[in-house]
Write an enzyme that holds these catalytic residues in place. Sequence first.
Site, mmCIF file in Angstrom:
data_model
loop_
_atom_site.group_PDB
_atom_site.id
_atom_site.type_symbol
_atom_site.label_atom_id
_atom_site.label_comp_id
_atom_site.label_asym_id
_atom_site.label_seq_id
_atom_site.Cartn_x
_atom_site.Cartn_y
_atom_site.Cartn_z
ATOM 1 N N SER A 1 0.645 -1.310 0.575
ATOM 2 C CA SER A 1 0.254 0.177 0.346
ATOM 3 C C SER A 1 0.928 1.234 0.003
ATOM 4 O O SER A 1 1.485 1.721 -1.007
ATOM 5 C CB SER A 1 -0.958 0.304 1.063
ATOM 6 O OG SER A 1 -2.269 0.830 1.381
ATOM 7 N N HIS A 2 0.555 1.848 1.280
ATOM 8 C CA HIS A 2 1.878 2.961 0.836
ATOM 9 C C HIS A 2 2.549 3.026 1.891
ATOM 10 O O HIS A 2 3.595 4.455 1.583
ATOM 11 C CB HIS A 2 0.519 4.056 2.148
ATOM 12 C CG HIS A 2 0.780 3.710 3.405
ATOM 13 N ND1 HIS A 2 -0.627 2.360 3.507
ATOM 14 C CD2 HIS A 2 0.507 3.629 4.825
ATOM 15 C CE1 HIS A 2 -1.074 2.833 4.621
ATOM 16 N NE2 HIS A 2 0.390 3.136 5.346
ATOM 17 N N ASP B 1 -2.227 6.633 -3.724
ATOM 18 C CA ASP B 1 -0.894 6.109 -2.521
ATOM 19 C C ASP B 1 -1.061 4.714 -3.923
ATOM 20 O O ASP B 1 -1.066 4.884 -5.317
ATOM 21 C CB ASP B 1 -1.759 5.314 -1.149
ATOM 22 C CG ASP B 1 -2.216 4.464 -1.211
ATOM 23 O OD1 ASP B 1 -3.294 4.348 -2.555
ATOM 24 O OD2 ASP B 1 -2.268 3.014 -0.450
ATOM 25 N N LYS C 1 -11.386 -0.017 -1.118
ATOM 26 C CA LYS C 1 -11.338 2.017 -0.914
ATOM 27 C C LYS C 1 -10.941 1.580 -2.208
ATOM 28 O O LYS C 1 -10.146 0.888 -2.926
ATOM 29 C CB LYS C 1 -10.719 2.652 0.360
ATOM 30 C CG LYS C 1 -9.122 1.853 0.216
ATOM 31 C CD LYS C 1 -9.254 2.389 1.218
ATOM 32 C CE LYS C 1 -7.395 2.273 2.016
ATOM 33 N NZ LYS C 1 -7.703 1.165 3.512
ATOM 34 N N ASP D 1 -5.915 3.094 -3.594
ATOM 35 C CA ASP D 1 -7.252 2.744 -2.939
ATOM 36 C C ASP D 1 -7.198 3.921 -2.353
ATOM 37 O O ASP D 1 -8.300 4.198 -1.429
ATOM 38 C CB ASP D 1 -7.261 1.461 -1.704
ATOM 39 C CG ASP D 1 -5.350 1.298 -1.150
ATOM 40 O OD1 ASP D 1 -5.383 1.861 -1.254
ATOM 41 O OD2 ASP D 1 -6.035 0.060 -0.706
ATOM 42 N N ARG D 2 -6.025 4.688 -1.755
ATOM 43 C CA ARG D 2 -6.745 5.553 -0.955
ATOM 44 C C ARG D 2 -5.762 6.929 -1.396
ATOM 45 O O ARG D 2 -5.891 7.377 -3.436
ATOM 46 C CB ARG D 2 -5.102 5.875 -0.222
ATOM 47 C CG ARG D 2 -4.767 4.854 1.391
ATOM 48 C CD ARG D 2 -3.820 5.126 1.975
ATOM 49 N NE ARG D 2 -3.857 4.417 3.099
ATOM 50 C CZ ARG D 2 -3.638 4.537 4.306
ATOM 51 N NH1 ARG D 2 -3.012 5.160 4.390
ATOM 52 N NH2 ARG D 2 -3.492 3.757 5.026
ATOM 53 N N ASP E 1 -0.605 1.840 -4.154
ATOM 54 C CA ASP E 1 -2.139 0.932 -4.915
ATOM 55 C C ASP E 1 -3.045 1.387 -5.178
ATOM 56 O O ASP E 1 -4.066 0.950 -5.641
ATOM 57 C CB ASP E 1 -1.820 -0.991 -4.073
ATOM 58 C CG ASP E 1 -2.200 -0.674 -2.887
ATOM 59 O OD1 ASP E 1 -2.511 1.056 -1.789
ATOM 60 O OD2 ASP E 1 -3.642 -0.815 -1.869
HETATM 61 C C1 G1P Z 1 -3.407 1.534 8.088
HETATM 62 C C2 G1P Z 1 -4.951 2.554 8.996
HETATM 63 C C3 G1P Z 1 -6.579 1.439 7.775
HETATM 64 C C4 G1P Z 1 -6.112 1.271 6.843
HETATM 65 C C5 G1P Z 1 -4.855 0.468 7.034
HETATM 66 C C6 G1P Z 1 -5.042 -0.229 5.423
HETATM 67 O O1 G1P Z 1 -4.426 0.222 8.678
HETATM 68 O O2 G1P Z 1 -5.109 3.310 9.696
HETATM 69 O O3 G1P Z 1 -7.238 2.491 8.114
HETATM 70 O O4 G1P Z 1 -7.220 0.270 6.195
HETATM 71 O O5 G1P Z 1 -3.301 1.173 6.742
HETATM 72 O O6 G1P Z 1 -4.558 0.612 4.367
HETATM 73 P P1 G1P Z 1 -3.337 0.704 10.715
HETATM 74 O O7 G1P Z 1 -1.692 0.672 9.711
HETATM 75 O O8 G1P Z 1 -3.870 1.241 11.384
HETATM 76 O O9 G1P Z 1 -3.603 -0.986 11.185
HETATM 77 ZN ZN ZN Z 2 -3.116 1.818 0.121
#
Ligand code: G1P
Ligand code: ZN
Length: 543
Positions: free
Chosen positions: A113-114, A277, A376, A281-282, A279
């Site tokens: 992801s990010h 981000d 998302k 989704d954000r 991938d």
């Molecule tokens: C974090 C974000 C959460 C999101 C997840 C995946 O998780 O807070 O909202 O769904 O990344 O993108 P966390 O690191 O807080 O468990």
């Molecule tokens: Zn992501």
Amino acid sequence: MSIITVETTPIEGQKPGTSGLRKKTHVFMGPHYLENFVEAIWAAIGGAEGKTFVLGGDGRYFNDRAAQVILRMAAASGARKVIVGQNALLSTPAASNLIRQRKTDGGIILSASHNPGGPDEDFGVKFNTPNGGPAPEDVTNRIFEATRRLTAYRILETQDADLSRVGFSKLGAMEVEVVDPVDAYRVLMERLFDFPAIRALFAGGFRVHFDAMHAVTGPYAKAILERALGAPPGSVVNARPLPDFGGGHPDPNPVWAGELMERMMGEGAPDFGAASDGDGDRNMIVGRGIYVTPSDSLAVLAANAHLAPGYAGGLKGVARSMPTSRAVDRVAEALGIPCYETPTGWKFFGNLLDAGRATLCGEESAGTGSDHVREKDGLWAVLLWLNILAVRKQSVAEVMAEHWRAHGRNYYTRHDYEAVDAAVAQGLMDDLAARLPGLAGTEVEGLRIAAADDFAYADPVDGSRTEHQGIRIELEGGGRIVYRLSGTGTVGATLRVYLEAVETDPARLALDPAAALAGVIRAADALAGIAARTGRAGPDVTT
Ligand code: G1P
Ligand code: ZN
């Protein structure tokens, strides 16, 4: 071409977290690491035999190699077919869409992801079920259980599949279909949104600036914003996905998308800025001179979604993760629709979406989406905003000001303390939890605590119960402090502190959020002893 059976032994710690298994890239590249996890996925779903999967990732370092390994393992385990994005690229929402549209038996998404990418950064593997959503806990538990019993995995010995060209080929007996990563997704977006209205907005001189952060949404944003909707070339920047995201941190928030923030707050700023981000989704939404918090964005989208053709019939309900601000709750109340509060992580929205209880969902961590997929969706949020602006013919700042006048404003910020010693972080949470019963009615830094609990969620659809999802401190007047440990970090523990204050006085709707929240921030530290316990003077990241 032969199927070989490789002997292996269980590897510790292959427990999927908030969003799949995330580890340092070199860990994933270690002997049998990826293979064991993939074999455990097959085991958890009753084998791959005869099944069809979707496969793709965000283009980070090792994405291409991992995709080849997974293809060879799928072929060796008797999968019928794998639909894979060209060059092994698929944004997470596009993968979710393909899984649903093509009615497959699920899909594997390669992404952290990010989190940054590269040999010294992060990699991840996530399994999504046939509804297109992240595997729910029972499946991830089965995957984890399987990782602890593995003795062997099967893999096909063969050349790499050519993923550079769209079309069909065979890998052993398995069919490989390489698809354009954008096509099906673009068609879905055209169905949901008023493309002619957005095209007219752009033709009228409205300027959009989309920062793809060298991650997977580059090709999607180019195809949709520039080619389909006619935004001038160059409206999408950092559009080429790179294995290390250009050395950046592909997380669309005011810190990591600092360049975008500067541009949007500066002289001659475009009308609308956005980012996505790693991938895809954000999302991050910024108007000229105004940053929209993800929690506010969810509330505004809920209040205005009916302006887009795909949501013209209204919303069945909305859902937000627990730490997300309660701005959307008041919109739901005004609309007379239910509002669900779920634990952090998109997987908890799946049942509500599948059951038709919620249409829109969102998280404070820059995630917003709807029942169009089961993830998302960054670009979707951008397009819904653009559709709303095109119909309302107002600026982002005007839309926000009207929204706050109608519903009040939830000032909101999140403080992250990263790589905290895991025992220290757990100790802080445990001590808070132990004090919960006595907190209601007491005062901290002049603020009175109305209620305090350890959040547990009872899923209204399947009745399952999920406990210890964060500590909620509700303040009199509608403010809130939430403490939670991250489930996606890869080093030590990340303590997240979510801070919220509600303002309904029309004269106080345009305060500096830091000032509006100062008291709540002091209370959060005093209550948990964050500085004293962690030795940190302040958070590492504030969003
Ligand atoms: C974090 C974000 C959460 C999101 C997840 C995946 O998780 O807070 O909202 O769904 O990344 O993108 P966390 O690191 O807080 O468990
Ligand atoms: Zn992501």
